[in-house]
Design a protein around this motif. Structure first.
Motif: not given
Length: 388
Positions: A196-222
């Motif tokens: 989390n940040s002072e920008a917008n932080d969106y989708m947070y996903v955990i793939d327990e099968i492959s032990q991989i995570g993703y998350f989406v943010t617009d910090r420092r983005q146009p």
């Protein structure tokens, strides 16, 4: 006459002394210095930064905000992510998203409520139809808007992005858990930095099968762009040691200033990238997936039962699949019991409480058996591989 002259002379001498005394008593106020106000940071942000979680970010990619789901590849055993419009074959909900569980009989999705604010709803599949949307009971506490839902495979732990009293920016990522006894979700908790940040932080996903995570943010983005980070999820939260790292270093970790600084010796990152490649490869072949997807080590993933070196491991793998099927059945039973609990009368709730507790214990036991079987098969196969 002489006395008068003496008096005049004495008065003349006293006047300057009196004036001098008055002059000495005059005090001038010192010149005021210009006051420079130092901006005071929100104490919650400072506290959150000091508790920044140690995370290895293995990759990142910048995409249009409307396309971020295209780079978040997960195993089908984890569930599916899609947009509201695509899932419900509708238009006008471009900011709505859907998570569909692995059994494809329950979904969590976001859409506007009667006040035109984004909120999360759930629906169950009854035959070929979806039930009427129900708002998630409990998460409204301290939350004004909620979106981007993702439910873990336990069917209890829900991640989502929200705006509200506990947010430090626009959208922040929160976690909550379902309380079957109370038939409601617990008060959502902000998962903190670096997610989390002072920008917008969106989708947070955990793939327990492959032990991989993703998350989406617009910090420092146009405008209109987001960054999708791929990371290695952890089983427990471990903050950076403030005796080992400076405040500036922790600030950089919190801001994700450089993902390379999180790699360490790079071994964990290399293994995680291989797992991501396996997910992507299995999604390519005409939309089909391998017969199996069993990770043996960082470099080897079996996609067929014929790849097992030890015949006993084939039997263990079949036992593993049966146990996984039993776990799926238990979770499906739990879902139905929890869904009915809120509608049940007092006597039914007493009976259901016992059933739910028993099913939850079975879920824990089966999960432990799955971990043991998986560990045993990997140990056996690696022993053979390493002796060749």
């Amino acid at each position: 006459m002489r006395t008068r002259i003496i008096a005049i002379i004495a008065f003349a001498l006293l006047v300057p002394l009196s004036l001098h005394a008055q002059k000495k008593r005059v005090k001038f106020a010192p010149k005021s210095k210009a006051v420079v106000e130092t901006p005071v940071e929100n104490p919650r942000i400072t506290e959150m930064r000091d508790a920044t979680q140690q995370i290895i970010f293995i990759d990142s990619v910048v995409v249009d905000k409307a396309d971020f789901l295209s780079v978040m590849r997960i195993n089908t055993e984890t569930g599916k992510l899609t947009s509201y419009d695509r899932f419900f074959n509708s238009e006008g909900h471009t900011d709505g998203y859907v998570f569909l569980n692995e059994m494809e009989n329950k979904c969590y999705f976001s859409k506007q409520d009667k006040d035109s604010l984004m909120q999360i709803f759930t629906s169950d599949k009854l035959g070929s139809e979806w039930s009427s949307p129900e708002p998630l009971n409990g998460i409204e506490e301290s939350i004004t808007e909620a979106n981007y839902p993702f439910m873990m495979t336990d069917g209890i732990t829900l991640y989502f992005a929200a705006k509200g009293e506990e947010s430090i920016g626009g959208y922040d990522i929160f976690v909550t858990r379902y309380d079957a006894i109370g038939s409601r979700f617990l008060k959502p908790e902000n998962i903190g930095m670096p997610f989390n940040s002072e920008a917008n932080d969106y989708m947070y996903v955990i793939d327990e099968i492959s032990q991989i995570g993703y998350f989406v943010t617009d910090r420092r983005q146009p405008q209109g762009k987001v960054c999708v980070y791929t990371f290695i999820p952890t089983t427990s939260r471990k903050p950076y040691n403030q005796d080992k790292y400076t405040s500036e270093q922790i600030r950089n970790f919190a801001d994700i200033s450089s993902i390379a600084k999180t790699w360490g010796n790079g071994k964990e990152r290399k293994a995680a990238l291989a797992r991501v490649k396996d997910i992507q490869t299995s999604a390519i072949h005409l939309g089909t997936k391998p017969a199996i997807n069993f990770i043996i080590n960082d470099n080897i993933t079996y996609t067929s039962e014929t790849q097992f070196r030890d015949p006993n491991d084939i039997m263990l793998y079949k036992e593993l699949k049966n146990t996984q099927k039993r776990l799926t059945d238990i979770r499906e039973k739990l879902e139905k019991s929890r869904a009915y609990f809120s509608k049940a009368n007092a006597s039914e709730k007493d009976a259901l409480s016992s059933e739910i507790i028993e099913a939850e214990q079975q879920e824990l036991q089966l999960s432990a058996e799955i971990r043991q079987l998986t560990k045993l098969i990997r140990k056996n196969e690696n022993k053979i591989i390493n002796h060749k």
